[in-house]
Motif scaffolding. Structure first.
Motif, PDB file in Angstrom:
ATOM      1  N   TYR A  49      44.740  39.985  72.887  1.00  0.00           N
ATOM      2  CA  TYR A  49      44.908  38.993  71.826  1.00  0.00           C
ATOM      3  C   TYR A  49      43.566  38.763  71.147  1.00  0.00           C
ATOM      4  O   TYR A  49      42.495  39.041  71.711  1.00  0.00           O
ATOM      5  N   THR A  50      43.623  38.262  69.908  1.00  0.00           N
ATOM      6  CA  THR A  50      42.423  38.051  69.093  1.00  0.00           C
ATOM      7  C   THR A  50      42.576  36.759  68.315  1.00  0.00           C
ATOM      8  O   THR A  50      43.623  36.525  67.690  1.00  0.00           O
ATOM      9  N   GLY A  51      41.550  35.912  68.353  1.00  0.00           N
ATOM     10  CA  GLY A  51      41.565  34.653  67.615  1.00  0.00           C
ATOM     11  C   GLY A  51      40.707  34.729  66.372  1.00  0.00           C
ATOM     12  O   GLY A  51      40.126  35.772  66.046  1.00  0.00           O
ATOM     13  N   ALA A 371      41.958  25.615  75.571  1.00  0.00           N
ATOM     14  CA  ALA A 371      43.029  24.891  74.878  1.00  0.00           C
ATOM     15  C   ALA A 371      43.239  25.388  73.451  1.00  0.00           C
ATOM     16  O   ALA A 371      44.105  24.865  72.737  1.00  0.00           O
ATOM     17  N   GLY A 372      42.454  26.381  73.027  1.00  0.00           N
ATOM     18  CA  GLY A 372      42.599  26.942  71.688  1.00  0.00           C
ATOM     19  C   GLY A 372      41.581  26.440  70.691  1.00  0.00           C
ATOM     20  O   GLY A 372      41.702  26.702  69.490  1.00  0.00           O
ATOM     21  N   GLY A 381      41.241  31.751  70.830  1.00  0.00           N
ATOM     22  CA  GLY A 381      42.547  31.115  70.809  1.00  0.00           C
ATOM     23  C   GLY A 381      43.057  30.754  72.186  1.00  0.00           C
ATOM     24  O   GLY A 381      43.911  29.885  72.332  1.00  0.00           O
ATOM     25  N   GLN A 382      42.568  31.381  73.211  1.00  0.00           N
ATOM     26  CA  GLN A 382      42.820  31.070  74.612  1.00  0.00           C
ATOM     27  C   GLN A 382      41.665  31.660  75.420  1.00  0.00           C
ATOM     28  O   GLN A 382      40.810  32.359  74.871  1.00  0.00           O
ATOM     29  N   LEU A 383      41.647  31.378  76.719  1.00  0.00           N
ATOM     30  CA  LEU A 383      40.486  31.797  77.502  1.00  0.00           C
ATOM     31  C   LEU A 383      40.857  32.042  78.950  1.00  0.00           C
ATOM     32  O   LEU A 383      41.431  31.178  79.617  1.00  0.00           O
TER      33      LEU A 383
END
Length: 436
Positions: A49-51, A371-372, A381-383
């Motif tokens: 995933y990518t933020g 938490a984004g 976006g997440q961790l």
């Protein structure tokens, strides 16, 4: 008669030599120049995933450029003025996002790749010398040649870079000639006061003795994180930095130990408040208000073990409660490395450097990203948290008469932006640096 003429000739020669030395001792003006070009490439890496602040997982190549003119002038006894116009352009990988210990120390978070000219430094320094012990200071960048007491008080005011005076290191400080990674420029958890291009307005005092220095700076801060507008509410928005530097010799080889403390005050947001305000989509900027502060400490040492081999180590910490404001999102960091000159393979001006870095963040900062939430450098976006681990190796080549240096460089980055789900990242670089 011949003896008299010989004596006169010798006296004239001594007088000319003395006059030449006096001119050197009192250099009135100097001018220097540097240009650094860094090209970096990273191959594709794994990222489920990518933020919006992530490192792009696709293969990528980016180039940065800086050019600086360094002008100095001696104004009156003990007074020196320095002016540095600078041009910078290009971009870091993924618009300088997605890695806390970013791999190119010559890039800024300015949002545009077009080259721009700006005033990097403009400051005045006044020396108050005392004591009989003196030393000769060589002509250099922002340094006029001349004799100076080893005991002095120096007052500097204007626009400058904090790294010009604080947190130096013999082997790990300048991305134009040493390691390129942000984590190796300074104590990485020092959120050092600066605008988006790395410079600050303020005043600094440096009290020097032959073996130690004590420095203190009071500087401004910006109205926004990674901003360019100075906050005029100086009583609420300011920074204080204190450093003690001790120089010594160990088995006949020089070494230095530096202890740094800082406190930044301003309108910074608070990570925990952002989560409490909006647990589903926390925004630390929404919690900003005056009366906030960030404090921290750093220890920094370098030591020659022989004439051509030296080692260094750094460790730093900040409280990690308020948002990162100026440098990068690192709340704890430790680094160590070594540099070997090329004497052993008949390239005495070349050098080989190797360093390792471990970066971390506070629990509040970790929870915010999980938490984004987003900072100005990182946010996927997440961790899935894990410390960011970096290794860097470079080889610097004296390509032409100490004026052109070429440095191939490799960096391995595990858990970029503290995320175990992404990476590892490999970064290949070539740096060309001109100075005279």
């Amino acid at each position: 008669m011949k003896k008299t003429l010989l004596s006169l000739t010798i006296l004239l020669g001594i007088a000319k030599l003395a006059a030449a030395q006096d001119t050197i001792k009192n250099q009135r003006f100097n001018l220097h120049f540097q240009q650094t070009i860094i090209m970096q490439y990273k191959p594709q890496f794994s990222a489920p995933y990518t933020g919006q602040n992530s490192l792009i997982p696709n293969a990528e190549t980016q180039t940065s450029l800086t050019s600086t003119l360094f002008g100095g002038a001696r104004l009156w006894k003990g007074a020196e003025a320095y002016l540095n116009p600078e041009l910078s352009g290009g971009s870091g990988l993924s618009k300088t996002l997605g890695i806390a210990g970013f791999p190119n120390g010559e890039t800024f978070r300015v949002g545009a790749a077009e080259p721009k000219i700006y005033l990097a430094r403009l400051y005045l320094t006044q020396y108050f010398n005392f004591g009989d012990e003196t030393e000769f200071i060589e002509d250099d960048v922002n340094q006029l040649a001349g004799m100076r007491s080893k005991r002095y008080l120096k007052i500097t005011a204007g626009k400058f870079g904090m790294a010009d005076f604080f947190d130096g290191n013999e082997f790990s400080h300048d991305p134009r000639s040493q390691f390129m990674n942000w984590s190796l420029m300074d104590n990485a958890a020092w959120d050092y006061p600066a605008n988006t291009r790395g410079y600050v307005i303020g005043a600094m005092a440096d009290f020097a003795q032959p073996n130690w220095n004590l420095r203190f700076a009071f500087t401004m801060t910006t109205t926004t994180a990674n901003g360019s507008t100075w906050d005029e509410h100086l009583s609420h928005a300011n920074t204080q930095t204190l450093e003690y530097e001790r120089r010594y010799t160990l088995n006949g080889h020089k070494g230095t130990l530096r202890l740094l403390g800082f406190r930044n005050n301003g309108i910074m947001g608070v990570y925990r408040d952002a989560i409490n305000l909006n647990p589903a989509a926390p925004d630390v900027d929404a919690t900003q208000g005056y009366g906030r502060h960030k404090y921290g400490f750093g220890i920094n040492a370098d030591q020659y073990l022989s004439d051509d081999f030296g080692v260094f180590a750094k460790a730093s910490y900040n409280d990690g409660k308020t948002e990162t404001w100026a440098f990068t999102e690192i709340d704890r960091s430790i680094s160590l490395g070594a540099v070997l000159k090329g004497n052993r393979w008949s390239r005495k001006d070349d050098e080989l450097g190797l360093a390792f870095v471990g970066n971390g963040i506070s629990n509040d900062h970790k929870n915010y990203l999980a938490a984004g939430g987003y900072g100005f450098i990182i946010g996927d976006g997440q961790l899935n948290y894990s410390p960011e681990l970096i290794a860097e190796v470079y080889y610097k080549i004296n390509a032409y008469q100490h004026k052109l240096w070429i440095s191939p460089d490799y960096q391995f980055i595990a858990n970029p932006a503290y995320n175990k789900d992404r990476g590892p990242v490999n970064v290949l670089s070539v740096r060309a640096h001109v100075e005279f």
